[in-house]
Structure formats: structure tokens, C-alpha cells
Write an enzyme that holds these catalytic residues in place. Sequence first.
Site, PDB file in Angstrom:
ATOM      1  N   ILE A 181      -7.512   7.821  -1.420  1.00 12.88           N
ATOM      2  CA  ILE A 181      -7.355   6.367  -1.390  1.00 12.88           C
ATOM      3  C   ILE A 181      -8.149   5.901  -0.185  1.00 12.88           C
ATOM      4  O   ILE A 181      -7.952   6.385   0.930  1.00 12.88           O
ATOM      5  CB  ILE A 181      -5.874   5.948  -1.315  1.00 12.88           C
ATOM      6  CG1 ILE A 181      -5.747   4.421  -1.170  1.00 12.88           C
ATOM      7  CG2 ILE A 181      -5.130   6.642  -0.192  1.00 12.88           C
ATOM      8  CD1 ILE A 181      -4.302   3.925  -1.244  1.00 12.88           C
ATOM      9  N   SER A 182      -9.106   5.023  -0.401  1.00  8.05           N
ATOM     10  CA  SER A 182     -10.023   4.609   0.662  1.00  8.05           C
ATOM     11  C   SER A 182      -9.306   3.866   1.776  1.00  8.05           C
ATOM     12  O   SER A 182      -8.238   3.276   1.574  1.00  8.05           O
ATOM     13  CB  SER A 182     -11.127   3.711   0.086  1.00  8.05           C
ATOM     14  OG  SER A 182     -11.900   4.400  -0.871  1.00  8.05           O
ATOM     15  N   GLN A 183      -9.913   3.894   2.958  1.00 14.25           N
ATOM     16  CA  GLN A 183      -9.308   3.170   4.068  1.00 14.25           C
ATOM     17  C   GLN A 183      -9.370   1.674   3.790  1.00 14.25           C
ATOM     18  O   GLN A 183     -10.342   1.169   3.218  1.00 14.25           O
ATOM     19  CB  GLN A 183      -9.977   3.522   5.379  1.00 14.25           C
ATOM     20  CG  GLN A 183     -11.400   3.067   5.536  1.00 14.25           C
ATOM     21  CD  GLN A 183     -12.016   3.607   6.803  1.00 14.25           C
ATOM     22  OE1 GLN A 183     -12.619   4.667   6.826  1.00 14.25           O
ATOM     23  NE2 GLN A 183     -11.862   2.859   7.881  1.00 14.25           N
ATOM     24  N   ARG A 207       0.816  -1.219   0.000  1.00 10.36           N
ATOM     25  CA  ARG A 207       0.000   0.000   0.000  1.00 10.36           C
ATOM     26  C   ARG A 207       0.851   1.271   0.000  1.00 10.36           C
ATOM     27  O   ARG A 207       0.421   2.312  -0.518  1.00 10.36           O
ATOM     28  CB  ARG A 207      -0.938   0.004   1.209  1.00 10.36           C
ATOM     29  CG  ARG A 207      -2.034   1.095   1.133  1.00 10.36           C
ATOM     30  CD  ARG A 207      -3.103   0.871   2.183  1.00 10.36           C
ATOM     31  NE  ARG A 207      -4.241   1.769   2.004  1.00 10.36           N
ATOM     32  CZ  ARG A 207      -4.434   2.888   2.697  1.00 10.36           C
ATOM     33  NH1 ARG A 207      -3.551   3.249   3.616  1.00 10.36           N
ATOM     34  NH2 ARG A 207      -5.495   3.638   2.492  1.00 10.36           N
TER      35      ARG A 207
END
Length: 217
Positions: A63-65, A37
Site C-alpha cells: 500500500i503506497s505511502q 486507512r
Amino acid sequence: MTEAEKEAVERAELLLTLRKRGMLDRRVMRAFEQVPRERFVDPAFRDLAWADQALPIECGQTISQPSVVALMTEALDLDAKHSVLEVGTGSGYHAAILGHIVRHVVTLERYRTLAHSAAVRLRQLGLANVEVIVADGTQGLLARAPFDRIVLNAAVREIPAPLIEQLSPDGIIVAPLGPPDETQMLVRFHKAEEGLERRDLGLVRFVPMREGIAATL
């Protein structure tokens, strides 16, 4: 502790967090282990790469969790033979997760800057089964339809009709539904013979989906 050792610890902590939140699909968890990530976040936020939180990226997007990405991915009920359409490439992180699970991923992005950067990252990671295309995500990609699964990484008030049409019979769409700039409901739709069967998955917060291709950026 070296930077690599620190990231390994943080990655392990995140995976433990996902398991505690009920993420049990081994294929999804394995994909989260395999995708670095830190390669998908802005360098300024690298220290938070493995935190379970959304982070800003270029073009005013996020950027999503990870826990939300995991929930969406698990809800798709993926199989190795599936073809998946992702709307909203962003940094390419979710596409990378999907690419480790399914046969082929087509991911659409309206911002050329994001699409180019994501394509470079995915290529560097050897994910040749993920294709990044600059396009209006609300229209899907008829030339590659039908898709076994479709996932939207931006909020819509309702699922755009072209996406429903491009979903295979017995297919699944996962999307955040609701007004922009407010909390939305993450919803899973199953395309059955009788129509779309809906299951609510929980409250989320996504940037709104925009029509068209960005004139700049």
C-alpha cells in the site's frame, strides 16, 4: 488515550504533513480525511496505518505511502463527473480515495485474493461507485472505455498502448515509469491533439506491473 483518539491524532498529523508538502486540492484532502486507512493495512501494521510510509500487503504487494497517493491523485486533476480507471487495486485504498471524488471508478487487479478483499472493504465503506474487477491491467478494460483519467499503481517501462487508446481526448494518465526493482519517475501524461504531453512529478518506488492474471492467489 483510546485507540480511536490515537488514530484521530495520527490522521490529523498526516493531513498536516500532506499540506506541508504542497497538497492543496481540497477535494483530495477531504477524501484523505474520509477514508479510514487503518481498514486497508495488514493488522500487523495497524500502528503504522497513518504513518507516511508504504506498507506490505498480501501477494507481495504494497500500500503506497499517503503522500505519493496524494501526489498522484492531485496530478489527475479530478472532477466529480469523471470516470477513472485504476490499474493495480492492491488493498483498495487509492480506489477509496478516488471514489470519494469522482463519479465512477473501475479498478483492475490481477490477484483474486486482493481483489476480493478490496471489494469487501469498499462495499463496507459504502463506496458503490467503485467497481473491482480481476483483469490484466496492461490491457485496460475496453468494454468500459473511454476513461477520463487513468492511474497506474505499478511501474512500467512505458505506458501500455491499450491504456493510451482507452484514454479520452484531453484525458490524463499518471504512472511510475522506469525499470522494475529500481527508482522510477512518476509521470503525468496529458492526451492532447498533438500527442501525449509529459510532465515529471518526482522519483518514486513501485512494484513492477505484471501481465496477465495470477494463476494462484
